[in-house]
Write a protein that holds these residues in place. Structure first.
Motif, PDB file in Angstrom:
ATOM      1  N   THR A 100       4.184   3.207 -19.325  1.00 59.16           N
ATOM      2  CA  THR A 100       4.966   1.971 -19.434  1.00 59.16           C
ATOM      3  C   THR A 100       4.064   0.782 -19.744  1.00 59.16           C
ATOM      4  O   THR A 100       4.484  -0.360 -19.628  1.00 59.16           O
ATOM      5  CB  THR A 100       5.749   1.692 -18.136  1.00 59.16           C
ATOM      6  N   GLU A 108      10.047   2.326 -26.322  1.00 59.48           N
ATOM      7  CA  GLU A 108      10.301   3.513 -25.497  1.00 59.48           C
ATOM      8  C   GLU A 108       9.607   4.738 -26.091  1.00 59.48           C
ATOM      9  O   GLU A 108       9.043   5.548 -25.367  1.00 59.48           O
ATOM     10  CB  GLU A 108      11.817   3.749 -25.420  1.00 59.48           C
ATOM     11  N   ARG A 148      14.629  11.803 -21.874  1.00 57.50           N
ATOM     12  CA  ARG A 148      15.324  10.983 -20.879  1.00 57.50           C
ATOM     13  C   ARG A 148      15.830  11.839 -19.726  1.00 57.50           C
ATOM     14  O   ARG A 148      15.779  11.435 -18.562  1.00 57.50           O
ATOM     15  CB  ARG A 148      16.475  10.214 -21.530  1.00 57.50           C
ATOM     16  N   HIS A 158      12.907   4.179 -18.643  1.00 60.40           N
ATOM     17  CA  HIS A 158      12.192   3.207 -19.465  1.00 60.40           C
ATOM     18  C   HIS A 158      13.007   2.926 -20.716  1.00 60.40           C
ATOM     19  O   HIS A 158      13.447   3.844 -21.390  1.00 60.40           O
ATOM     20  CB  HIS A 158      10.816   3.744 -19.852  1.00 60.40           C
ATOM     21  N   ARG A 159      13.202   1.677 -21.020  1.00 59.23           N
ATOM     22  CA  ARG A 159      13.898   1.277 -22.238  1.00 59.23           C
ATOM     23  C   ARG A 159      13.035   0.267 -22.951  1.00 59.23           C
ATOM     24  O   ARG A 159      12.445  -0.617 -22.328  1.00 59.23           O
ATOM     25  CB  ARG A 159      15.266   0.662 -21.927  1.00 59.23           C
ATOM     26  N   SER A 163      15.182   1.298 -28.171  1.00 61.05           N
ATOM     27  CA  SER A 163      16.165   2.139 -27.478  1.00 61.05           C
ATOM     28  C   SER A 163      17.491   2.266 -28.213  1.00 61.05           C
ATOM     29  O   SER A 163      18.168   3.276 -28.100  1.00 61.05           O
ATOM     30  CB  SER A 163      16.400   1.611 -26.055  1.00 61.05           C
TER      31      SER A 163
END
Length: 167
Positions: A100, A108, A148, A158-159, A163
């Motif tokens: 991240t 993403e 995902r 996490h976006r 996305s």
């Protein structure tokens, strides 16, 4: 040096990178890759601009080259980040350390975005190769769904700015 020549060089770099990634991937992990049945078609279509290509007017050719370079750079930076974190994987269910930070802070799936950007730019030279882009986009969407699902099992969501591509 013409923009088409530079574009072809960048495309060869893209293919070499993909070959290196697949070559370094263990066989059992390669078996987990989710590819559409029609995958050989986009690969063949991508080679059309090596033999037949449109001449893009003015600076459009250089803009296309720049888009390819940004896509290649994005994908390589993301692969390097994952390799340094010992979390690089070509299948959706193996990375142990979701990222991240770095390139992953904004995107993403920066590797997929980089590949798609390169393919979209490459299709400007020969529009029929846009079909390869469309098939690759669907393949990336399948992988993201699997990723995902796997990340939700790890309790990670996490976006990024990309996305919207995967929904």
């Amino acid at each position: 040096m013409s923009p088409l020549f530079v574009s072809r060089l960048l495309f060869v770099c893209f293919l070499l990178n993909e070959a290196i990634v697949l070559g370094r991937t263990p066989l059992e992990e390669r078996k987990r890759i989710i590819l559409p049945r029609a995958m050989p078609l986009p690969v063949l279509l991508l080679f059309i601009p090596f033999f037949f290509a449109l001449e893009l007017p003015g600076v459009w050719g250089w803009w296309t080259v720049m888009a390819q370079a940004v896509g290649l750079g994005t994908a390589l930076a993301a692969q390097l980040q994952l390799a340094l974190a010992q979390s690089f994987s070509v299948s959706a269910t193996l990375p142990a350390q979701p990222q991240t930070t770095g390139v992953y802070r904004a995107l993403e799936n920066p590797i997929y975005v980089g590949i798609l950007l390169q393919m979209a730019a490459w299709s400007f030279w020969m529009p029929v190769t846009f079909l390869a882009f469309a098939l690759q986009l669907e393949s990336c969407r399948r992988m993201v769904r699997e990723e995902r699902k796997y990340l939700s099992q790890l309790g990670v969501a996490h976006r990024g700015a990309d996305s919207f591509l995967w929904n």
